[in-house]
Design a protein around this motif. Structure first.
Motif: not given
Length: 297
Positions: A101, A129, A163, A192, A222-223, A225-226, A236, A238, A242-243
């Motif tokens: 991510t 990861d 986060m 995740f 992670g992508q 999950v988003r 979520i 994250q 990312l978000v």
């Protein structure tokens, strides 16, 4: 006589096997070679060489001391090479590994700026990861989230991995907006892997909450999950990196903005004994400048 020069002469004498051979190699007289060795012996208060008319041999202390001299001379030579290399243009290949991510969303866009600074450096990047063993697997540097137990590595702290908890407007419209973190126990979450079953810990002032949402889906990206959150499949937790853009665009809604979620440390790591080439020095300096710093480990 200079101590450093005397060490050089002593090592050459041992390597060549005689005073006369050392004098030829160094371009000085045999008498001068003998003076340098005698100067060391006087300084140390003990003999380094046993001498006869036909041969020489190291004393017990001389055997130890010559290895120490070799180590010192090698370190000085490396330092001089590094000083010379510091003036050189970074070039060659860098092997880099980073979490998927972070690498996709943050590192890759930033590398355009690095390439402008070091156009002669080529990059071989592995996003995973998995905690890669950078020594055994031949990487120059790694971006690492979490603790760093390997003493073979040098770690430079970067800005922590912050986060956020969020969900899509459609999900909140259907399931309701949680007012307190404890309400998450009644909500579905997207986890995740491999940390999907770990409780979520939040704090505000003196209040601390540890909650385990109902994990409806686990996924190792992670992508993904988003994407699942944007589709309304659940809540979520994250990284903000990312978000953040989805929250600004209204595709996701941040929950509990006034609560603090435990941050995860992020570091840049490299091998303790790796020679500091211009390209390695350049990427370390860039990463620290680009991604923020805290105290070094």
């Amino acid at each position: 006589m200079g101590l450093f020069r005397s060490m050089q002469v002593f090592v050459a004498t041992v390597q060549e096997g005689s005073t006369s051979a050392a004098s030829s190699r160094l371009g000085i007289s045999p008498a001068m070679v003998g003076q340098h060795v005698a100067s060391l012996e006087e300084r140390l208060g003990t003999r380094l060489l046993n001498r006869t008319t036909r041969r020489q041999s190291l004393t017990d202390f001389g055997k130890t001391y010559v290895e120490q001299c070799r180590d010192i001379l090698e370190r000085v030579a490396i330092a001089e090479q590094d000083a010379e290399a510091a003036q050189a243009e970074p070039r060659g290949q860098l092997k880099i590994t980073a979490p998927t991510t972070f690498g996709t969303e943050v590192l890759m866009p930033a590398l355009q700026r690095y390439r402008a600074l070091a156009p002669e450096v080529t990059l071989d990047i592995t996003l995973t990861d998995r905690n890669v063993d950078i020594v055994d697997e031949g990487f120059d540097i790694a971006f690492r989230i979490g603790e760093l137990p390997d003493s073979r590595l040098i770690a430079r702290r970067l800005a922590p991995y912050r986060m956020m908890i969020c969900a899509a407007p459609a999900y909140l419209s259907q399931r309701g907006h949680p007012d307190h973190p404890a309400d998450l126990a009644n909500h579905e979450a997207i986890g995740f892997t491999p940390a999907a079953r770990s409780p979520w810990k939040l704090a505000k002032g003196n209040e601390e909450v540890e909650v385990s949402p109902q994990i409806a889906i686990t996924v190792n990206s992670g992508q993904a999950v988003r994407t699942a959150a944007r589709a309304g499949l659940g809540v979520i937790m994250q990284p903000a990196m990312l978000v953040g853009s989805d929250i600004k665009a209204g595709l996701l809604v941040q929950l509990f903005a006034d609560w603090h979620l435990r941050e995860r440390s992020m570091s840049l790591i490299y091998h303790r004994d790796r020679r500091m080439t211009p390209r390695l020095r350049s990427i370390i300096a860039f990463a620290i400048s680009e991604f923020g710093t805290a105290s070094d480990e």
